[in-house]
Design an enzyme around this catalytic site. Structure first.
Site, PDB file in Angstrom:
ATOM      1  N   SER A   1       0.814  -1.215   0.000  1.00 11.00           N
ATOM      2  CA  SER A   1       0.000   0.000   0.000  1.00 11.00           C
ATOM      3  C   SER A   1       0.847   1.264   0.000  1.00 11.00           C
ATOM      4  CB  SER A   1      -0.928   0.008   1.215  1.00 11.00           C
ATOM      5  OG  SER A   1      -0.182  -0.119   2.412  1.00 11.00           O
TER       6      SER A   1
ATOM      7  N   HIS B   1      -1.729  -2.274  -6.360  1.00  9.91           N
ATOM      8  CA  HIS B   1      -2.293  -2.030  -5.039  1.00  9.91           C
ATOM      9  C   HIS B   1      -3.811  -2.153  -5.043  1.00  9.91           C
ATOM     10  CE1 HIS B   1      -3.407   1.036  -1.734  1.00  9.91           C
ATOM     11  NE2 HIS B   1      -3.337  -0.173  -1.218  1.00  9.91           N
TER      12      HIS B   1
ATOM     13  N   GLU C   1      -4.510   0.499  -7.897  1.00  6.74           N
ATOM     14  CA  GLU C   1      -3.465   1.411  -8.355  1.00  6.74           C
ATOM     15  C   GLU C   1      -2.322   0.578  -8.936  1.00  6.74           C
ATOM     16  OE1 GLU C   1      -3.677   5.225  -5.342  1.00  6.74           O
ATOM     17  OE2 GLU C   1      -2.833   3.363  -4.554  1.00  6.74           O
TER      18      GLU C   1
ATOM     19  N   ASN D   1      -3.505   6.563  -0.564  1.00  2.00           N
ATOM     20  CA  ASN D   1      -2.978   6.577   0.799  1.00  2.00           C
ATOM     21  C   ASN D   1      -2.333   7.903   1.170  1.00  2.00           C
ATOM     22  OD1 ASN D   1      -3.814   4.183   1.919  1.00  2.00           O
ATOM     23  ND2 ASN D   1      -2.092   3.017   1.101  1.00  2.00           N
TER      24      ASN D   1
END
Length: 293
Positions: A121, A142, A154, A193
């Site tokens: 992540s 991800h 992602e 994130n």
């Protein structure tokens, strides 16, 4: 997708087992590998429960469920999972040293054409690719928690990643019925994130400095900003230990002290209050995982 037939997912934890199910539902012959056989048993039981609910709700047919499970194998052997893999997705603990060790082993085990993706992540794949002899076939892929619910991936293409590898990762995502977005430059934490870290960091600061309690910060986030979960609810759902590992890795990459896990989060991790999976985090949970007062 004639070039990708066999997929291996390494790590049967909260992310890996659901990624493996997406792969099997997408038509790939899939191996889910974990060194802990109890984790594999739990993964199989959990997936059977989820898929049975999907059948009941009419999301898939009984035949589609059975076909997906016929394509999904569970093994503690990395060699068995990887020796015929065309595409590998690593989903082990969010620690760079562990991931580098896994990728070095995968590089030895898997066919030379296999693409190796990390579900990290935050950790960019350039920090991993150099332990292999195929850096051009290494990328980030991800998924978001929980993968069977969240429709986003992602795909991050580093300078070392070939256009072909990134393109195939995008196609695999589509075959798994997930919306993929390609990032053409690496950055720690990627897009989602980095946005989430900013919200969590500010929420923790507001809480630790006594501006409001965590419940009220969550209420404001949901009611005023329209988020489905507040930042403290989300930390509990993701696992406070996972959040701490991610933030510590991010801090090691940036050197910015604001990226370090907060005192509150570290205290909760040390106390074993990791969120819904342990029955207590910021909130307390009943046996069904529901928040209770």
């Amino acid at each position: 997708m004639s070039t990708i037939r066999n997929v291996a997912v390494v790590g049967a934890g909260s992310m890996g087992h659901q990624i493996a199910m997406l792969s099997a539902l997408g038509g790939y012959q899939t191996y889910l590998q974990d060194i802990n056989e109890a984790s594999l048993e739990k993964a199989k039981e959990t997936l059977e429960g989820i898929m049975n609910k999907w059948v009941t709700k009419g999301k898939i047919s009984e035949e589609e469920k059975d076909a997906a499970f016929s394509r999904l194998s569970f093994t503690p052997s990395l060699e068995e999972a990887g020796n015929q893999a065309d595409f590998v997705i690593e989903a082990v603990v969010e620690k760079l040293a562990v991931k580098r060790e896994v990728f070095a082993k995968l590089d030895e085990i898997t066919p030379s054409h296999a693409i190796l993706a990390t579900n990290s992540s935050t950790i960019v794949s350039s920090l991993i690719a150099d332990v292999t002899n195929r850096p051009e076939k290494i990328c980030n892929m991800h998924f978001f928690f929980p993968p069977l619910v969240m429709d986003c991936i992602e795909v991050v293409k580093g300078d070392h990643t070939s256009e072909e590898a990134a393109s195939i990762a995008m196609e695999v995502s589509e075959q798994m019925n997930r919306t993929a977005v390609q990032l053409n430059k690496e950055i720690s934490g990627f897009i989602a994130n980095r946005l989430l870290f900013a919200i969590q960091r500010e929420a923790i600061s507001l809480y630790e400095n006594g501006y409001a309690n965590f419940e009220d910060i969550d209420v404001i986030t949901k009611k005023a900003l329209g988020h489905p979960l507040g930042p403290f609810e989300l930390m509990d759902l993701s696992g406070i230990d996972v959040c701490c590992y991610v933030m510590q890795q991010h801090y090691e990459e940036t050197g910015n002290v604001e990226d370090k896990p907060s005192t509150t989060m570290m205290e909760k991790m040390e106390a074993g209050e990791l969120g819904s999976k342990t029955g207590k985090g910021f909130y307390q949970y009943d046996e069904s995982g529901k928040i209770h007062s």
